[in-house]
Write a protein that holds these residues in place. Structure first.
Motif, PDB file in Angstrom:
ATOM      1  N   THR A  31       0.825  -1.210   0.000  1.00  0.00           N
ATOM      2  CA  THR A  31       0.000   0.000   0.000  1.00  0.00           C
ATOM      3  C   THR A  31       0.860   1.261   0.000  1.00  0.00           C
ATOM      4  O   THR A  31       0.579   2.212  -0.748  1.00  0.00           O
ATOM      5  N   SER A  32       1.895   1.282   0.818  1.00  0.00           N
ATOM      6  CA  SER A  32       2.772   2.454   0.830  1.00  0.00           C
ATOM      7  C   SER A  32       3.501   2.607  -0.498  1.00  0.00           C
ATOM      8  O   SER A  32       3.652   3.731  -1.015  1.00  0.00           O
ATOM      9  N   SER A  33       3.921   1.493  -1.094  1.00  0.00           N
ATOM     10  CA  SER A  33       4.598   1.563  -2.387  1.00  0.00           C
ATOM     11  C   SER A  33       3.662   2.097  -3.460  1.00  0.00           C
ATOM     12  O   SER A  33       4.053   2.936  -4.286  1.00  0.00           O
ATOM     13  N   LEU A  34       2.408   1.614  -3.440  1.00  0.00           N
ATOM     14  CA  LEU A  34       1.457   2.092  -4.436  1.00  0.00           C
ATOM     15  C   LEU A  34       1.181   3.584  -4.252  1.00  0.00           C
ATOM     16  O   LEU A  34       1.139   4.344  -5.228  1.00  0.00           O
ATOM     17  N   ILE A  35       0.992   4.017  -3.015  1.00  0.00           N
ATOM     18  CA  ILE A  35       0.737   5.433  -2.760  1.00  0.00           C
ATOM     19  C   ILE A  35       1.931   6.275  -3.193  1.00  0.00           C
ATOM     20  O   ILE A  35       1.771   7.340  -3.811  1.00  0.00           O
ATOM     21  N   LEU A  36       3.132   5.814  -2.899  1.00  0.00           N
ATOM     22  CA  LEU A  36       4.328   6.556  -3.311  1.00  0.00           C
ATOM     23  C   LEU A  36       4.439   6.620  -4.823  1.00  0.00           C
ATOM     24  O   LEU A  36       4.786   7.664  -5.390  1.00  0.00           O
ATOM     25  N   GLY A  37       4.153   5.487  -5.486  1.00  0.00           N
ATOM     26  CA  GLY A  37       4.230   5.486  -6.943  1.00  0.00           C
ATOM     27  C   GLY A  37       3.226   6.413  -7.583  1.00  0.00           C
ATOM     28  O   GLY A  37       3.543   7.155  -8.524  1.00  0.00           O
ATOM     29  N   ALA A 216      11.711  -1.960  -2.182  1.00  0.00           N
ATOM     30  CA  ALA A 216      10.449  -2.061  -2.931  1.00  0.00           C
ATOM     31  C   ALA A 216       9.800  -0.690  -3.088  1.00  0.00           C
ATOM     32  O   ALA A 216       9.303  -0.350  -4.175  1.00  0.00           O
ATOM     33  N   MET A 217       9.818   0.097  -2.036  1.00  0.00           N
ATOM     34  CA  MET A 217       9.244   1.443  -2.125  1.00  0.00           C
ATOM     35  C   MET A 217      10.014   2.318  -3.105  1.00  0.00           C
ATOM     36  O   MET A 217       9.427   3.077  -3.878  1.00  0.00           O
ATOM     37  N   ALA A 218      11.330   2.209  -3.075  1.00  0.00           N
ATOM     38  CA  ALA A 218      12.154   3.028  -3.957  1.00  0.00           C
ATOM     39  C   ALA A 218      11.900   2.687  -5.419  1.00  0.00           C
ATOM     40  O   ALA A 218      11.780   3.585  -6.270  1.00  0.00           O
ATOM     41  N   VAL A 219      11.817   1.408  -5.732  1.00  0.00           N
ATOM     42  CA  VAL A 219      11.581   0.984  -7.111  1.00  0.00           C
ATOM     43  C   VAL A 219      10.210   1.471  -7.586  1.00  0.00           C
ATOM     44  O   VAL A 219      10.066   1.993  -8.705  1.00  0.00           O
ATOM     45  N   THR A 220       9.183   1.312  -6.738  1.00  0.00           N
ATOM     46  CA  THR A 220       7.846   1.740  -7.125  1.00  0.00           C
ATOM     47  C   THR A 220       7.774   3.247  -7.312  1.00  0.00           C
ATOM     48  O   THR A 220       7.114   3.748  -8.239  1.00  0.00           O
ATOM     49  N   THR A 221       8.429   3.978  -6.439  1.00  0.00           N
ATOM     50  CA  THR A 221       8.446   5.436  -6.564  1.00  0.00           C
ATOM     51  C   THR A 221       9.125   5.862  -7.865  1.00  0.00           C
ATOM     52  O   THR A 221       8.654   6.774  -8.566  1.00  0.00           O
TER      53      THR A 221
END
Length: 234
Positions: A31-37, A216-221
């Protein structure tokens, strides 16, 4: 003599611990990754909240469905194995007792003692003895599909609510940094707690969960930022 508490191990809760940690961790990270992306693509806050809510609902349903199907498959396999064992006991009780005796001999008992133990255990509960010592099925560890599905959905939803709550409360100008900070802090605590409950090294467990989640967050962002840039240039 050592206190009995020294003989207690943390293996009995490994199953539920794994499922709970996996669900909560997946809820936070996805969810955080999607929101960041989505935020990196410079969309409105309304779209960010809609995306986060959709991620929570879809992820919880996916976790519940996947866990139910996988655990139900395990339960079906256990039931089939028990049915086969029950039939074998009805056809050849003496042969099954010899089989149980051989198991105890391979574990280190003298043949005479192994025969005595198997005879007494099978007189008390023949199917239970074979389920435990031949099949490795303990009564308290049988697969429970519905319980596993509900637990996975609940743990995922709990994890997903953390970044989604930040998206609701924090202004857009500070959204991304707050999402990252809150999510990584929660993941650090989650990793350390799960390692402690499982009897592993807390620092290593916390850092492992946090590192891979941050990646994972960095890649999605990055993907979201690139998609936003391509969309604006088109």
């Amino acid at each position: 003599m050592r206190p009995r508490s020294h003989e207690r191990h943390n293996l009995d809760g490994v199953g539920w611990l794994r499922a709970s940690v996996l669900g909560a961790n997946d809820g936070i990270v996805s969810t955080s990754s999607l929101i960041l992306g989505v935020a990196a693509a410079h969309v409105s806050q309304t779209n960010i909240l809609l995306s986060g809510t959709a991620a929570l609902v879809a992820g919880a349903m996916s976790m519940a469905t996947g866990e139910y199907v996988s655990v139900h498959t395990q339960a079906d396999s256990e039931s089939a194995a028990l049915a086969q064992e029950r039939a074998e006991l009805e056809v050849d009780f003496a042969g099954e007792r010899r089989e149980l005796t051989d198991i105890y001999v391979r574990r280190g008992l003298e043949p005479g003692l192994a025969a005595q133990v198997s005879a007494q255990l099978m007189a008390h509960d023949a199917l239970g003895s074979h389920a435990r010592d031949e099949l490795g099925l303990a009564a308290g560890r049988r697969a429970r599909p519905l319980q596993a599905a509900l637990a996975s959905a609940a743990s995922f939803s709990t994890g997903a609510l953390l970044p989604l709550s930040v998206a609701v409360l924090v202004p857009p100008s500070h959204l991304m940094i707050c999402i990252v900070a809150v999510s990584l802090l929660c993941l650090l605590i989650l990793g350390g707690w799960s390692a402690k409950v499982g009897g592993a090294d807390m620092r290593r467990g916390a850092l492992r969960v946090t590192f891979w989640s941050a990646l994972a967050m960095a890649v999605t962002t990055l993907v979201g930022a690139l998609a936003g840039a391509l969309g604006n240039s088109a």
